[in-house]
Design a protein around this motif. Sequence first.
Motif, PDB file in Angstrom:
ATOM      1  N   LEU A 127       0.635  -1.389  -0.023  1.00 32.93           N
ATOM      2  CA  LEU A 127      -0.030  -0.239  -0.010  1.00 32.93           C
ATOM      3  C   LEU A 127       0.765   1.235  -0.114  1.00 32.93           C
ATOM      4  N   GLY A 128       2.116   0.981  -0.337  1.00 31.10           N
ATOM      5  CA  GLY A 128       2.903   2.331  -0.847  1.00 31.10           C
ATOM      6  C   GLY A 128       3.867   2.560   0.804  1.00 31.10           C
ATOM      7  N   GLY A 129       3.598   1.906   2.030  1.00 29.94           N
ATOM      8  CA  GLY A 129       4.392   1.860   3.247  1.00 29.94           C
ATOM      9  C   GLY A 129       5.098   0.719   3.127  1.00 29.94           C
ATOM     10  N   GLY A 130       5.433   0.292   4.674  1.00 29.52           N
ATOM     11  CA  GLY A 130       6.021  -1.085   4.975  1.00 29.52           C
ATOM     12  C   GLY A 130       7.413  -0.881   4.591  1.00 29.52           C
ATOM     13  N   ASN A 131       8.190  -0.867   5.511  1.00 24.51           N
ATOM     14  CA  ASN A 131       9.724  -0.724   5.452  1.00 24.51           C
ATOM     15  C   ASN A 131      10.632  -1.614   6.072  1.00 24.51           C
ATOM     16  N   GLU A 132      11.716  -1.873   5.677  1.00 19.35           N
ATOM     17  CA  GLU A 132      12.743  -2.521   6.239  1.00 19.35           C
ATOM     18  C   GLU A 132      13.503  -1.523   7.298  1.00 19.35           C
ATOM     19  N   VAL A 133      13.622  -1.774   8.655  1.00 23.18           N
ATOM     20  CA  VAL A 133      14.068  -0.895   9.495  1.00 23.18           C
ATOM     21  C   VAL A 133      15.333  -1.487  10.226  1.00 23.18           C
ATOM     22  N   PRO A 134      16.364  -0.775  10.555  1.00 26.93           N
ATOM     23  CA  PRO A 134      17.378  -1.185  11.070  1.00 26.93           C
ATOM     24  C   PRO A 134      17.240  -2.239  12.385  1.00 26.93           C
ATOM     25  N   TYR A 135      18.255  -3.192  12.369  1.00 30.99           N
ATOM     26  CA  TYR A 135      17.994  -4.271  13.549  1.00 30.99           C
ATOM     27  C   TYR A 135      18.300  -3.518  14.897  1.00 30.99           C
ATOM     28  N   LYS A 136      17.657  -3.783  15.982  1.00 31.71           N
ATOM     29  CA  LYS A 136      17.927  -3.083  17.380  1.00 31.71           C
ATOM     30  C   LYS A 136      16.774  -3.882  18.275  1.00 31.71           C
ATOM     31  N   GLU A 137      17.575  -4.026  19.495  1.00 35.57           N
ATOM     32  CA  GLU A 137      16.827  -4.428  20.586  1.00 35.57           C
ATOM     33  C   GLU A 137      15.864  -3.351  20.878  1.00 35.57           C
ATOM     34  N   PHE A 138      14.627  -3.583  21.034  1.00 31.03           N
ATOM     35  CA  PHE A 138      13.682  -2.404  21.661  1.00 31.03           C
ATOM     36  C   PHE A 138      13.944  -2.557  23.188  1.00 31.03           C
ATOM     37  N   ASP A 139      14.544  -1.236  23.561  1.00 28.14           N
ATOM     38  CA  ASP A 139      15.016  -1.128  24.949  1.00 28.14           C
ATOM     39  C   ASP A 139      13.742  -0.388  25.651  1.00 28.14           C
ATOM     40  N   GLY A 140      13.917   1.017  25.323  1.00 28.88           N
ATOM     41  CA  GLY A 140      12.896   1.950  25.842  1.00 28.88           C
ATOM     42  C   GLY A 140      12.034   1.630  24.703  1.00 28.88           C
TER      43      GLY A 140
END
Length: 361
Positions: A127-140
Amino acid sequence: MSFFKKLRSATLAAVLFTGVAATAPAMAATVNGDVDGDGIPNSWEINGYDANGDGVIDVDYPGMGANPFHKDIFVEMDYMPGLLAPEEDLDRIVQVMKEIPLPNPDGVRGINIHLDAGNARSAKYNLGGGNEVPYKEFDGWLVDLADYKSKYFDMNRAPGFHYMVWGDYYAGSWSSGLANFDDKDFIVTVGPTFWGAASSDIRVGVFVHELGHNLNLMHGGDDEVNYKPQYMSVMNYKYALSGAPKTNGTRHFGYGIYDNITLDENALDERRGLGPANRGYNYNRVAASKPVDFNGNGVIDSEPVKADINGDGQYSKLTSPSDLKRLHFQAHDGTKKPSGGPHVEQSGLTAGMAREMGLIP
């Protein structure tokens, strides 16, 4: 659905809704209201959303499949490398929501959920969005999610879209995810660090569970009491990872459909089982609507028995209302006012639980 993608005329929409030539008041009610009750104004679903009023459509809701006469939910899914759910799982999520028996003005029950994975999956999920984002632990996690959202999410979508990220884990925990209750953000964290190779059931169950918190659902329906045996909902930890078992061999990964009987753990009637509303479901490998041996003494007692059937160490009354009465669609036209700080629903669904249940190695 393709018909409604072409519905750009407010007059035509009013005619369809009323069945006759529309008067000016009828047109205004149809165009400016929300006929299907999904929080997305009819005008956006017919003409698209012009966020800044410059005459240019910024969010093409009809082009993305919105239907002013059928409830829609839009979710942008960003994802860490390799962690986006397979297309088969997305198909299952769509089907789960489609089978929710909520009525619609078009006469067809269910919710159309529109999942946006960008170009990582087939065209129906782009739908025109949806992105690969950098790997990281969700901390806060709220800070991390807000950071992702500010960088990768088109904020013109904010009034109408939920935003989520498929991640690995958060705060060093084995938990499956987190959600803002009665809001539009959540994460699913069943990645390889703690979950190994999570199954399709787990990914689907956790996604629908966390979305349910966005939609105003609690772990016990109308409270936070968990593991109620008669509450056949993916919101219930008892059924979230594996689905509620049905007598036909399938499993239910949706929300609770019926108002079920209240079970008083101080006086359980084993002859009633989990009540007639749970016909078609199993409990401990027997039909849930038939007699159930709650106290495990090997017989169906004719007198009420006392048993802690949800395992919380207490003897209380366990309610099981229909989730459909509590669903609160979070899309809005921009006039909704914040009701205070975020209420985060912590998830107690862990990889350890999944291993104890034999769902992952």
